[in-house]
Design a protein around this motif. Structure first.
Motif, PDB file in Angstrom:
ATOM      1  N   UNK A   1      -5.354  10.976  16.869  1.00 40.33           N
ATOM      2  CA  UNK A   1      -3.963  12.229  17.457  1.00 40.33           C
ATOM      3  C   UNK A   1      -4.539  12.930  18.714  1.00 40.33           C
ATOM      4  N   UNK A   2      -5.723  12.210  19.069  1.00 40.45           N
ATOM      5  CA  UNK A   2      -6.103  12.359  20.573  1.00 40.45           C
ATOM      6  C   UNK A   2      -5.598  12.052  21.512  1.00 40.45           C
TER       7      UNK A   2
ATOM      8  N   UNK B   1     -11.820  14.781  32.986  1.00 40.62           N
ATOM      9  CA  UNK B   1     -12.346  15.219  32.283  1.00 40.62           C
ATOM     10  C   UNK B   1     -12.219  15.928  31.307  1.00 40.62           C
ATOM     11  N   UNK B   2     -11.727  17.749  32.143  1.00 41.81           N
ATOM     12  CA  UNK B   2     -11.835  18.303  31.771  1.00 41.81           C
ATOM     13  C   UNK B   2     -10.388  18.610  29.925  1.00 41.81           C
ATOM     14  N   UNK B   3      -9.224  17.623  30.212  1.00 39.56           N
ATOM     15  CA  UNK B   3      -8.409  18.377  28.761  1.00 39.56           C
ATOM     16  C   UNK B   3      -9.246  16.636  28.118  1.00 39.56           C
TER      17      UNK B   3
ATOM     18  N   UNK C   1     -10.150  16.968  23.823  1.00 39.36           N
ATOM     19  CA  UNK C   1      -9.939  16.390  22.932  1.00 39.36           C
ATOM     20  C   UNK C   1     -10.802  16.388  22.145  1.00 39.36           C
ATOM     21  N   UNK C   2     -11.960  15.509  23.083  1.00 37.61           N
ATOM     22  CA  UNK C   2     -12.945  14.913  21.671  1.00 37.61           C
ATOM     23  C   UNK C   2     -13.819  16.249  21.311  1.00 37.61           C
ATOM     24  N   UNK C   3     -13.574  18.109  21.854  1.00 34.40           N
ATOM     25  CA  UNK C   3     -14.795  18.499  21.549  1.00 34.40           C
ATOM     26  C   UNK C   3     -13.113  19.242  19.918  1.00 34.40           C
ATOM     27  N   UNK C   4     -11.951  18.958  20.128  1.00 37.95           N
ATOM     28  CA  UNK C   4     -10.819  19.233  18.986  1.00 37.95           C
ATOM     29  C   UNK C   4     -11.306  18.211  17.563  1.00 37.95           C
TER      30      UNK C   4
ATOM     31  N   UNK D   1     -13.334  16.669  12.476  1.00 36.58           N
ATOM     32  CA  UNK D   1     -14.254  15.905  11.482  1.00 36.58           C
ATOM     33  C   UNK D   1     -15.841  17.090  11.171  1.00 36.58           C
ATOM     34  N   UNK D   2     -16.215  17.444  11.355  1.00 34.09           N
ATOM     35  CA  UNK D   2     -17.245  18.349  11.154  1.00 34.09           C
ATOM     36  C   UNK D   2     -17.185  19.878   9.639  1.00 34.09           C
TER      37      UNK D   2
END
Length: 377
Positions: free
Chosen positions: A88-89, A162-164, A168-171, A176-177
């Motif tokens: 999805x990312x 980089x911002x977006x 995406x990585x944070x999302x 996952x956690x």
């Protein structure tokens, strides 16, 4: 989950007319600044224009800070229906890049073509551009490998990428956690705020962020926080606290001599205040005057193409007119008109089709639902 704010968003399309207007203002500010300081006529203009006019135009550089806050706001809204899988990312990243890449590539290749043409003009100074320079510029990594920048304004583009990607990585990490949507939101908010604290602390450490995103993240994060308010994910008090905290930080960096010479930090806070007011009053769908909407619709193309217009068109004009104050002011106005005209052409021929292509990439389950279901869901 907090109660949704009456932000004035259309339920199915979410056309942010007010944001378009703010983009138009930001793009115009940047163009007016570069027409003064980056044109071949800059020395004549500096002697001709009153000091107060030059000061006002110099502050136009801070239009990029407005763009950062607006980008955080829009990306925070567009990732609202993003799934939590890595795929999805990747889909979101593809959709996000399809929109800005074609216009950027066209302008970069235009700059390369003009640089090659300079070799054929006897006695004209020219710059050499290698294939590696072009490659690194096309993948937004020129700042990391010290490649020659082919478009001076592209430093903001690699930060935007980089911002977006960080969003995406944070999302994906939040998915996952933990499993509940409420906990996932908390994780995303916590990670975004922690990075913002690091970003705000950076000027007081003496460390430079270089080409990485962290130095400007706090401006982008301000937009994110306000998108959380607009979508009902946080209460108004949380957004107000974020804006007040950033305003206090602006005062601190000013008092300690660490402020941006063009005071971009205050432009960021002013943009956040505007978004906060519009969100609370249901005004995000408010239509600004037509000229601002027009500039907003071509703002990205205008941002990309205005420097080549200044470099080449005004350069040729300067060779013909010399150090005439009258012609320098005329060049300033002609440069503005030429940049807008070139931006309209780039927008219609390249940017609009790219936007249409990007909409074909599905980024989450909500994309698979018909518009009627989205309105009622």
């Amino acid at each position: 989950m907090t109660r949704s704010v009456r932000s004035g968003l259309e339920p199915d399309r979410q056309r942010l007319y007010a944001v378009d207007g703010l983009r138009g203002v930001a793009a115009l500010l940047v163009v007016l600044f570069h027409l003064l300081r980056n044109s071949p006529q800059h020395a004549v203009l500096a002697e001709t224009l009153p000091g107060v006019v030059q000061t006002v135009l110099d502050y136009g550089r801070s239009g990029v800070a407005v763009f950062f806050v607006l980008s955080g706001f829009v990306i925070g809204l567009t990732t609202g229906n993003l799934g939590y899988r890595v795929v999805d990312g990747l889909r979101y990243s593809l959709r996000r890049q399809i929109r800005p890449d074609p216009p950027y590539y066209v302008v970069v290749l235009l700059v390369v073509a003009l640089a090659v043409a300079e070799h054929w003009v006897p006695g004209l100074a020219y710059r050499s551009i290698s294939i590696s320079d072009v490659t690194w510029n096309l993948v937004y990594l020129q700042g990391f490998v010290n490649a020659q920048p082919l478009l001076a304004v592209a430093w903001t583009l690699w930060l935007e990428v980089q911002f977006y990607l960080v969003v995406v990585v944070i999302h994906v990490i939040s998915g996952a956690v933990t499993r509940s949507e409420e906990d996932r939101s908390r994780v995303r908010h916590l990670l975004g705020v922690v990075l913002a604290v690091v970003s705000l602390a950076l000027p007081f450490t003496g460390l430079a962020s270089g080409p990485t995103f962290i130095g400007g993240w706090w401006m982008f994060a301000l937009g994110l926080v306000l998108s959380w308010l607009a979508s009902g994910r946080i209460p108004a008090g949380g957004a107000v606290a974020a804006v007040v905290a950033c305003a206090g930080w602006c005062g601190a960096v000013n008092l300690t001599g660490r402020a941006d010479p063009w005071h971009g930090e205050w432009f960021s806070v002013a943009t956040a205040l505007a978004l906060l007011s519009l969100t609370r009053r249901g005004g995000l769908a408010w239509r600004p005057p037509t000229p601002w909407l027009f500039l907003g619709s071509i703002s990205y193309s205008l941002y990309l193409v205005h420097l080549p217009v200044i470099d080449y068109a005004l350069g040729a004009f300067f060779k013909l007119t010399g150090d005439s104050p009258t012609f320098a002011v005329a060049a300033y106005l002609l440069g503005l008109g030429g940049a807008v005209g070139a931006a309209v052409a780039l927008n219609r021929v390249v940017e609009r089709p790219a936007m249409s292509w990007s909409r074909r990439v599905r980024i989450g389950p909500d994309d698979c639902r018909p518009a009627r279901q989205r309105r009622s869901g």
